[in-house]
Design a protein around this motif. Structure first.
Motif, PDB file in Angstrom:
ATOM      1  N   SER A 235       0.813  -1.215   0.000  1.00 36.99           N
ATOM      2  CA  SER A 235       0.000   0.000   0.000  1.00 36.99           C
ATOM      3  C   SER A 235       0.846   1.264   0.000  1.00 36.99           C
ATOM      4  CB  SER A 235      -0.936   0.014   1.217  1.00 36.99           C
ATOM      5  OG  SER A 235      -1.788  -1.124   1.224  1.00 36.99           O
ATOM      6  N   ILE A 236       2.142   1.127   0.273  1.00 40.49           N
ATOM      7  CA  ILE A 236       3.049   2.265   0.315  1.00 40.49           C
ATOM      8  C   ILE A 236       3.745   2.397  -1.030  1.00 40.49           C
ATOM      9  CG2 ILE A 236       5.049   3.257   1.486  1.00 40.49           C
ATOM     10  CD1 ILE A 236       4.330   1.574   3.923  1.00 40.49           C
ATOM     11  N   PRO A 237       3.801   3.591  -1.612  1.00 39.12           N
ATOM     12  CA  PRO A 237       4.480   3.757  -2.906  1.00 39.12           C
ATOM     13  C   PRO A 237       5.942   3.341  -2.836  1.00 39.12           C
ATOM     14  CG  PRO A 237       3.171   5.692  -2.368  1.00 39.12           C
ATOM     15  CD  PRO A 237       3.198   4.837  -1.133  1.00 39.12           C
ATOM     16  N   ARG A 238       6.454   2.904  -3.971  1.00 45.34           N
ATOM     17  CA  ARG A 238       7.853   2.510  -4.032  1.00 45.34           C
ATOM     18  C   ARG A 238       8.769   3.691  -3.704  1.00 45.34           C
ATOM     19  NH1 ARG A 238       8.495  -1.147  -9.553  1.00 45.34           N
ATOM     20  NH2 ARG A 238       7.242  -2.950  -8.851  1.00 45.34           N
ATOM     21  N   GLY A 239       9.847   3.356  -3.025  1.00 39.99           N
ATOM     22  CA  GLY A 239      10.784   4.412  -2.671  1.00 39.99           C
ATOM     23  C   GLY A 239      11.282   4.264  -1.249  1.00 39.99           C
ATOM     24  N   GLY A 240      11.778   5.361  -0.703  1.00 38.76           N
ATOM     25  CA  GLY A 240      12.346   5.335   0.627  1.00 38.76           C
ATOM     26  C   GLY A 240      11.350   4.973   1.712  1.00 38.76           C
ATOM     27  N   ALA A 241      10.102   5.432   1.558  1.00 38.95           N
ATOM     28  CA  ALA A 241       9.093   5.144   2.581  1.00 38.95           C
ATOM     29  C   ALA A 241       8.844   3.643   2.692  1.00 38.95           C
ATOM     30  CB  ALA A 241       7.792   5.875   2.245  1.00 38.95           C
TER      31      ALA A 241
ATOM     32  N   LEU B 151      -6.533  -7.593   8.248  1.00 36.56           N
ATOM     33  CA  LEU B 151      -6.086  -7.947   6.903  1.00 36.56           C
ATOM     34  C   LEU B 151      -6.929  -7.234   5.853  1.00 36.56           C
ATOM     35  CD1 LEU B 151      -4.381  -9.614   4.953  1.00 36.56           C
ATOM     36  CD2 LEU B 151      -5.998 -11.503   5.252  1.00 36.56           C
ATOM     37  N   ALA B 152      -8.245  -7.200   6.058  1.00 37.00           N
ATOM     38  CA  ALA B 152      -9.120  -6.512   5.104  1.00 37.00           C
ATOM     39  C   ALA B 152      -8.811  -5.016   5.062  1.00 37.00           C
ATOM     40  CB  ALA B 152     -10.580  -6.753   5.479  1.00 37.00           C
ATOM     41  N   LEU B 153      -8.573  -4.408   6.223  1.00 41.03           N
ATOM     42  CA  LEU B 153      -8.273  -2.977   6.262  1.00 41.03           C
ATOM     43  C   LEU B 153      -6.921  -2.665   5.620  1.00 41.03           C
ATOM     44  CD1 LEU B 153      -9.505  -2.088   9.872  1.00 41.03           C
ATOM     45  CD2 LEU B 153     -10.602  -1.470   7.710  1.00 41.03           C
ATOM     46  N   SER B 154      -5.949  -3.521   5.848  1.00 38.12           N
ATOM     47  CA  SER B 154      -4.615  -3.267   5.300  1.00 38.12           C
ATOM     48  C   SER B 154      -4.570  -3.408   3.787  1.00 38.12           C
ATOM     49  CB  SER B 154      -3.597  -4.217   5.934  1.00 38.12           C
ATOM     50  OG  SER B 154      -3.882  -5.563   5.572  1.00 38.12           O
ATOM     51  N   ALA B 155      -5.535  -4.129   3.213  1.00 41.57           N
ATOM     52  CA  ALA B 155      -5.527  -4.369   1.766  1.00 41.57           C
ATOM     53  C   ALA B 155      -6.373  -3.366   0.983  1.00 41.57           C
ATOM     54  CB  ALA B 155      -6.028  -5.785   1.476  1.00 41.57           C
ATOM     55  N   ILE B 156      -6.971  -2.403   1.657  1.00 41.87           N
ATOM     56  CA  ILE B 156      -7.847  -1.461   0.958  1.00 41.87           C
ATOM     57  C   ILE B 156      -7.090  -0.694  -0.118  1.00 41.87           C
ATOM     58  CG2 ILE B 156      -9.195   0.648   1.248  1.00 41.87           C
ATOM     59  CD1 ILE B 156     -10.132  -0.400   3.935  1.00 41.87           C
ATOM     60  N   ARG B 157      -5.882  -0.262   0.195  1.00 46.05           N
ATOM     61  CA  ARG B 157      -5.080   0.540  -0.750  1.00 46.05           C
ATOM     62  C   ARG B 157      -3.936  -0.267  -1.358  1.00 46.05           C
ATOM     63  NH1 ARG B 157      -3.440   6.119   1.874  1.00 46.05           N
ATOM     64  NH2 ARG B 157      -2.791   6.402  -0.304  1.00 46.05           N
ATOM     65  N   MET B 158      -4.026  -1.563  -1.308  1.00 45.75           N
ATOM     66  CA  MET B 158      -2.959  -2.402  -1.844  1.00 45.75           C
ATOM     67  C   MET B 158      -2.870  -2.263  -3.366  1.00 45.75           C
ATOM     68  SD  MET B 158      -2.412  -6.519  -1.418  1.00 45.75           S
ATOM     69  CE  MET B 158      -3.982  -6.867  -2.259  1.00 45.75           C
ATOM     70  N   ASP B 159      -1.658  -2.187  -3.864  1.00 46.65           N
ATOM     71  CA  ASP B 159      -1.419  -2.057  -5.303  1.00 46.65           C
ATOM     72  C   ASP B 159      -1.519  -3.451  -5.938  1.00 46.65           C
ATOM     73  OD1 ASP B 159      -0.582  -1.574  -7.867  1.00 46.65           O
ATOM     74  OD2 ASP B 159       1.115  -0.319  -7.301  1.00 46.65           O
ATOM     75  N   LEU B 160      -2.640  -3.738  -6.590  1.00 48.91           N
ATOM     76  CA  LEU B 160      -2.849  -5.062  -7.169  1.00 48.91           C
ATOM     77  C   LEU B 160      -1.912  -5.325  -8.345  1.00 48.91           C
ATOM     78  CD1 LEU B 160      -6.751  -5.392  -7.103  1.00 48.91           C
ATOM     79  CD2 LEU B 160      -5.078  -6.475  -5.597  1.00 48.91           C
ATOM     80  N   ILE B 161      -1.586  -4.274  -9.105  1.00 51.19           N
ATOM     81  CA  ILE B 161      -0.678  -4.456 -10.232  1.00 51.19           C
ATOM     82  C   ILE B 161       0.686  -4.944  -9.753  1.00 51.19           C
ATOM     83  CG2 ILE B 161       0.429  -3.355 -12.192  1.00 51.19           C
ATOM     84  CD1 ILE B 161      -2.596  -3.667 -12.445  1.00 51.19           C
ATOM     85  N   GLU B 162       1.170  -4.327  -8.683  1.00 51.19           N
ATOM     86  CA  GLU B 162       2.461  -4.747  -8.155  1.00 51.19           C
ATOM     87  C   GLU B 162       2.378  -6.133  -7.519  1.00 51.19           C
ATOM     88  OE1 GLU B 162       6.130  -2.843  -5.572  1.00 51.19           O
ATOM     89  OE2 GLU B 162       4.333  -1.682  -6.031  1.00 51.19           O
TER      90      GLU B 162
END
Length: 280
Positions: free
Chosen positions: A174-180, A250-261
């Motif tokens: 759910s976190i964009p790629r990069g330092g974060a 688990l359901a809450l953590s996947a709300i913004r999950m990047d499915l493409i990645e």
């Protein structure tokens, strides 16, 4: 669909094609397989119990080790599953899943729950069997512990720990790629390893070279407060509640999950899934 595909693969390995309608002889062969594998499972379990009784009777000091291991089983599942989810997607897709994902009819939380329940169930079964053997061995050495309730409680807690480990992986995606994301992965890894060390210390409390105030040996099990909590009368209720909380997280953590990645990270799994029959 994944379950049916797995079932078809195991059927292929045993000479059975579940996609074809068999005759009477095929059904008799199914019965034969059930009887053979059922008999092997029962005899193997009886042999394992007999060996555990023999080993723990000859070495009573192993009872402490077994009691300590019981207390850290769920933590072991959480740490191993969490570290794996930090390295690769906890939600593993195969090539045939792309069509369903492309329709957008399945939200990410539904996909995460669907794909994580199976591994959690497997973890619960395996850890439950291990917990029963350890509790049985501890009981042989004199510990006041009922193997079956303890095994059921630890099986449910292990399933919840598996779901929580997958939730860590969904948060990473759910976190964009990069330092974060790198910072989150490093911090989560350190936290998981610290939790594992803490669970071992608490489980073995009272038997360490350095006394820890407030963590002395308590209860009839003689292995510290953690196992006493896991074997308490209300432990089963707490385990079921923990499982419900793990499903929600688990359901809450996947709300913004990047499915493409997640699909990209599942590439190796999808490739191996497609050529599994070649392994036979």
């Amino acid at each position: 669909r994944h379950f049916r595909t797995d079932l078809a693969w195991w059927g292929y390995a045993l000479g059975v094609d579940i996609d074809e309608r068999g005759d009477v002889f095929d059904r008799l062969y199914y019965v034969y397989l059930v009887l053979i594998f059922g008999g092997c499972a029962v005899s193997s379990w009886a042999y394992a119990l007999d060996r555990v009784r023999e080993v723990f009777s000859s070495a009573p000091s192993l009872g402490l080790l077994a009691a300590t291991a019981l207390g850290v089983l769920p933590a072991f599942v959480l740490v191993t599953r969490g570290l794996r989810a930090l390295r690769e997607s906890p939600v593993r897709f195969i090539a045939a899943d792309a069509a369903f994902i492309a329709t957008g009819s399945f939200p990410a939380p539904v996909l995460a729950l669907t794909m994580s329940v199976g591994p959690a169930l497997k973890q619960g079964i395996v850890q439950g069997l291990i917990a029963y053997l350890l509790a049985f061995g501890a009981a042989v050495t004199g510990a006041v512990i009922a193997p079956l309730p303890a095994a059921l409680t630890l099986a449910v807690l292990s399933a919840a720990a598996s779901l929580l480990g997958d939730a860590v992986g969904c948060l990473r995606l759910s976190i964009p790629r990069g330092g974060a994301r790198w910072a989150f992965s490093i911090g989560a890894s350190v936290a998981l390893l610290a939790f594992a060390a803490l669970s071992v210390v608490v489980s073995a409390a009272g038997h360490l070279p350095i006394p820890l105030p407030g963590l002395e040996v308590t209860g009839a099990n003689g292995s510290g407060p953690l196992l006493d909590l896991l074997t308490a009368p209300a432990a089963s209720v707490v385990a079921v509640a923990a499982l419900a909380v793990a499903l929600a997280l688990l359901a809450l953590s996947a709300i913004r999950m990047d499915l493409i990645e997640a699909i990209e990270e599942s590439g190796l799994c999808a490739a191996l899934f497609g050529v599994r029959r070649l392994a036979l």
